[in-house]
Motif scaffolding. Structure first.
Motif, PDB file in Angstrom:
ATOM      1  N   GLY A   1      -0.080   2.120  28.501  1.00 42.05           N
ATOM      2  CA  GLY A   1       0.712   1.530  27.417  1.00 42.05           C
ATOM      3  C   GLY A   1       2.038   0.988  27.929  1.00 42.05           C
ATOM      4  O   GLY A   1       2.479  -0.104  27.539  1.00 42.05           O
ATOM      5  N   ILE A   2       2.668   1.769  28.819  1.00 44.98           N
ATOM      6  CA  ILE A   2       3.928   1.304  29.415  1.00 44.98           C
ATOM      7  C   ILE A   2       3.678   0.058  30.258  1.00 44.98           C
ATOM      8  O   ILE A   2       4.423  -0.934  30.198  1.00 44.98           O
ATOM      9  N   GLY A   3       2.600   0.094  31.047  1.00 41.50           N
ATOM     10  CA  GLY A   3       2.269  -1.055  31.884  1.00 41.50           C
ATOM     11  C   GLY A   3       1.964  -2.288  31.056  1.00 41.50           C
ATOM     12  O   GLY A   3       2.334  -3.418  31.428  1.00 41.50           O
TER      13      GLY A   3
ATOM     14  N   MET B   1       5.236  -3.687  29.853  1.00 41.84           N
ATOM     15  CA  MET B   1       5.997  -4.255  30.976  1.00 41.84           C
ATOM     16  C   MET B   1       5.435  -5.612  31.397  1.00 41.84           C
ATOM     17  O   MET B   1       6.178  -6.579  31.600  1.00 41.84           O
ATOM     18  N   THR B   2       4.108  -5.683  31.528  1.00 45.47           N
ATOM     19  CA  THR B   2       3.507  -6.960  31.949  1.00 45.47           C
ATOM     20  C   THR B   2       3.626  -8.016  30.856  1.00 45.47           C
ATOM     21  O   THR B   2       3.814  -9.209  31.139  1.00 45.47           O
ATOM     22  N   SER B   3       3.541  -7.556  29.587  1.00 48.70           N
ATOM     23  CA  SER B   3       3.725  -8.508  28.489  1.00 48.70           C
ATOM     24  C   SER B   3       5.148  -9.068  28.492  1.00 48.70           C
ATOM     25  O   SER B   3       5.369 -10.284  28.315  1.00 48.70           O
TER      26      SER B   3
ATOM     27  N   LEU C   1      -0.543 -13.011  37.908  1.00 51.62           N
ATOM     28  CA  LEU C   1      -0.455 -11.567  38.119  1.00 51.62           C
ATOM     29  C   LEU C   1      -0.155 -10.849  36.807  1.00 51.62           C
ATOM     30  O   LEU C   1      -0.756  -9.818  36.475  1.00 51.62           O
ATOM     31  N   GLY C   2       0.785 -11.407  36.038  1.00 52.14           N
ATOM     32  CA  GLY C   2       1.111 -10.794  34.752  1.00 52.14           C
ATOM     33  C   GLY C   2      -0.046 -10.848  33.785  1.00 52.14           C
ATOM     34  O   GLY C   2      -0.306  -9.881  33.035  1.00 52.14           O
TER      35      GLY C   2
ATOM     36  N   VAL D   1      11.725  -6.298  31.292  1.00 53.35           N
ATOM     37  CA  VAL D   1      10.611  -5.393  31.583  1.00 53.35           C
ATOM     38  C   VAL D   1      11.047  -3.940  31.454  1.00 53.35           C
ATOM     39  O   VAL D   1      10.358  -3.100  30.838  1.00 53.35           O
ATOM     40  N   ILE D   2      12.219  -3.618  32.003  1.00 50.99           N
ATOM     41  CA  ILE D   2      12.724  -2.244  31.956  1.00 50.99           C
ATOM     42  C   ILE D   2      12.992  -1.817  30.513  1.00 50.99           C
ATOM     43  O   ILE D   2      12.713  -0.685  30.114  1.00 50.99           O
ATOM     44  N   THR D   3      13.516  -2.741  29.714  1.00 45.50           N
ATOM     45  CA  THR D   3      13.839  -2.424  28.317  1.00 45.50           C
ATOM     46  C   THR D   3      12.601  -1.935  27.552  1.00 45.50           C
ATOM     47  O   THR D   3      12.623  -0.898  26.890  1.00 45.50           O
TER      48      THR D   3
END
Length: 574
Positions: A32-34, A37-39, A57-58, A278-280
């Motif tokens: 879910g975190i990934g 982040m990719t989104s 890649l995203g 991404v970090i947010t």
């Protein structure tokens, strides 16, 4: 915490499955975190209008994490529920194996409704021991470690900040909500137990409650218990809403603090705008596994209470235990009772006081006396529901404590005053005595017991406690069970006490017929057909005060003659 560790020991065999479920749960949250982040990476990167190849890649990450999250969630639920059901099955079998040797002696101090609450609801509540108590903290800990590593790549300060906020969400909020909700889980369980007892009393005693005008008061007590439970549940719901709000507040605080720590790094090039986006979203997603943690402590409190209530029963020492090397039941069935004494726990008065008598194989004796003389206590000692305080009972020259209690009970057929029938079919109630009995065996037993009209009704439901049948029919089914048991020794404990005169005479004739050639001990206060017995023992205040044949006792002027005259004069005048 002693109770908690004892509960953990019960689920220890499933440790590796629980560890696997926790790892897959972490993989679910990590996916879910990934996904977020990719989104975030795709959205932020696409805003700069880069070549399409730089987004591949995203895009692949979104597809992978989107699919992986669903797959991991399914596998995690599959494994965790499988573990839960296995734990429940193990707990139920464990509890039954532990409680069965305690009956009836050690369970007589508990109300039936309270026992039902422990057997059903308390064990059911322990299903949370993995899914709500052990699993969530492990998943949250792994997610916290993952976020520490991810943010540590950019900034040690940000890593420390996320650790602090995760600690507050994982430790501070649960401790606060536990303090606010202290006693709620215990109170709710106690209210449920009270409701169980009151409901069972209502169903089983509604006639008496109506008769004495106590039904409104009983219903008021039930309403009071329900109101008390609802009040506690409302308070519990408010606290649950509070902890979700506090966790959301901490998530927002963590987001602001980490942005404050990382924004200055943009000018140095350590962090760029895309990475910050991404970090947010990663920080926001990382608080998901911390939401169940406040409930963990509440479930832990409830599980500990349930465990304490179960262990309260199971820690009791069984009144009777099987010897390590039990003797086989002897072929010679003479019975010797020597200096037999017994005092019930909590009582200073002896129920039996130095009884001594012998019953030869095939002999029929009657033990009579007024109520409270200790007659039924003899039955309990013969069946090894209790152990004698002093003296002994021997069969074939061997003390009955040397036999396996289960084997002893198979060799002694008992027809008691209160015949218990389960809310099952006639067939299932009969096969308690002989699980391998065929339909022909059951029909022969029913016919011999005077229930030939039941041979076509083997699959008819008996009703709760056998209430669809009359008292005489229930006693005759008990007789049919005795026939199927093929035991060499029979004990009739007030077997006809609650029957009308006609039914009593018919049941007595049936019992006389089936006891031919067997050792028979009849325990009764009703002096009917006493001439048929080889010997009569007269009991008063736990002692044998007279013994002999009917005519011999009638020639005397003792208790037996007085009882006979009182009963038969009452019958003639009635």
């Amino acid at each position: 915490m002693k109770t908690f560790f004892r509960l953990i020991a019960l689920v220890k065999p499933y440790f590796w499955w629980m560890a696997l479920a926790a790892l897959i749960g972490f993989a679910t949250t990590g996916s879910g975190i990934g996904l977020l982040m990719t989104s975030a990476y795709i959205i932020a990167k696409a805003a700069l209008q880069p070549p399409m190849v730089t987004l591949q890649l995203g895009i692949a990450g979104v597809r992978f994490f989107g699919l992986a999250r669903g797959v991991f969630r399914y596998i995690e639920r599959l494994i965790s529920h499988n573990i839960t059901f296995k734990i429940l099955a193990k707990l139920r079998l464990w509890f039954y194996d532990a409680i069965e040797p305690l009956a009836p002696a050690r369970l007589m101090h508990f109300k039936s409704g309270d026992l039902l609450q422990r057997v059903v609801d308390d064990i059911q509540s322990l299903e949370n021991i993995y899914t709500r108590v052990l699993g969530p903290p492990l998943t949250a800990l792994l997610v916290a470690a993952l976020m520490w590593f991810l943010l540590g790549v950019y900034s040690l300060q940000a890593a420390l900040l996320i650790l602090c906020f995760h600690s507050l969400a994982g430790i501070g909020v649960p401790l606060l909500t536990r303090q606010l909700s202290r006693g709620l889980s215990v109170g709710i369980m106690n209210r449920k137990a009270e409701q169980q007892v009151l409901a069972l009393d209502l169903f089983q005693g509604i006639g008496e409650l109506q008769l004495y005008g106590q039904l409104p008061a009983h219903l008021a007590a039930m309403q009071s218990a329900e109101s008390g439970k609802l009040q506690l549940q409302r308070k519990n719901a408010i606290i649950e809403g509070l902890h979700e709000s506090l966790t959301g507040l901490l998530m927002n605080g963590a987001l602001i603090a980490i942005l404050w720590a990382l924004i200055p790094s943009i000018s140095t090039g350590v962090v760029n705008g895309i990475s910050l986006t991404v970090i947010t979203l990663a920080v926001m997603a990382s608080f998901e596994p911390f939401l169940p943690l406040p409930s963990t402590l509440k479930h832990l409190e409830a599980d500990q209470l349930a465990g304490e209530r179960l262990f309260e029963i199971l820690d009791a020492k069984p009144e009777t235990v099987a010897p390590l090397t039990p003797l086989p039941f002897p072929a010679e069935h003479s019975i010797q009772v020597e200096q037999l004494s017994f005092t019930y726990p909590g009582s200073d008065t002896k129920a039996l006081d130095r009884l001594t008598f012998t019953v030869l194989p095939g002999e029929h004796i009657a033990i009579v006396g007024p109520s409270g003389a200790g007659k039924s206590t003899i039955t309990s000692l013969f069946m090894r529901f209790w152990n004698s305080s002093e003296g002994s009972i021997s069969i074939g020259g061997h003390n009955i404590t040397l036999f396996d209690p289960e084997e002893l009970r198979r060799q002694i057929a008992l027809v008691s005053q209160r015949t218990y029938l389960f809310a099952e079919t006639i067939r299932e109630n009969l096969t308690l005595a002989a699980p391998d009995a065929t339909d022909d065996d059951l029909k022969k037993a029913l016919t011999a017991a005077g229930l030939s009209h039941f041979t076509a009704k083997l699959d008819e439901w008996c009703g709760q406690h056998g209430m669809k049948l009359s008292g005489g029919e229930r006693q005759r089914i008990a007789i049919a069970r005795v026939l199927l048991q093929h035991a060499p020794i029979m004990i009739l404990d007030e077997a006809t006490a609650n029957l009308d005169g006609v039914t009593e005479r018919e049941v007595t004739q049936t019992l006389n017929a089936i006891s031919s050639g067997k050792t028979l001990i009849t325990i009764t206060h009703r002096l009917k057909a006493m001439e048929q017995y080889d010997r009569i023992l007269v009991l008063e205040k736990g002692k044998i005060v007279e013994q002999g044949l009917h005519r011999e006792l009638m020639d005397g002027n003792g208790l037996y003659r007085r009882m006979w005259e009182l009963q038969h004069v009452a019958e003639m005048t009635g």
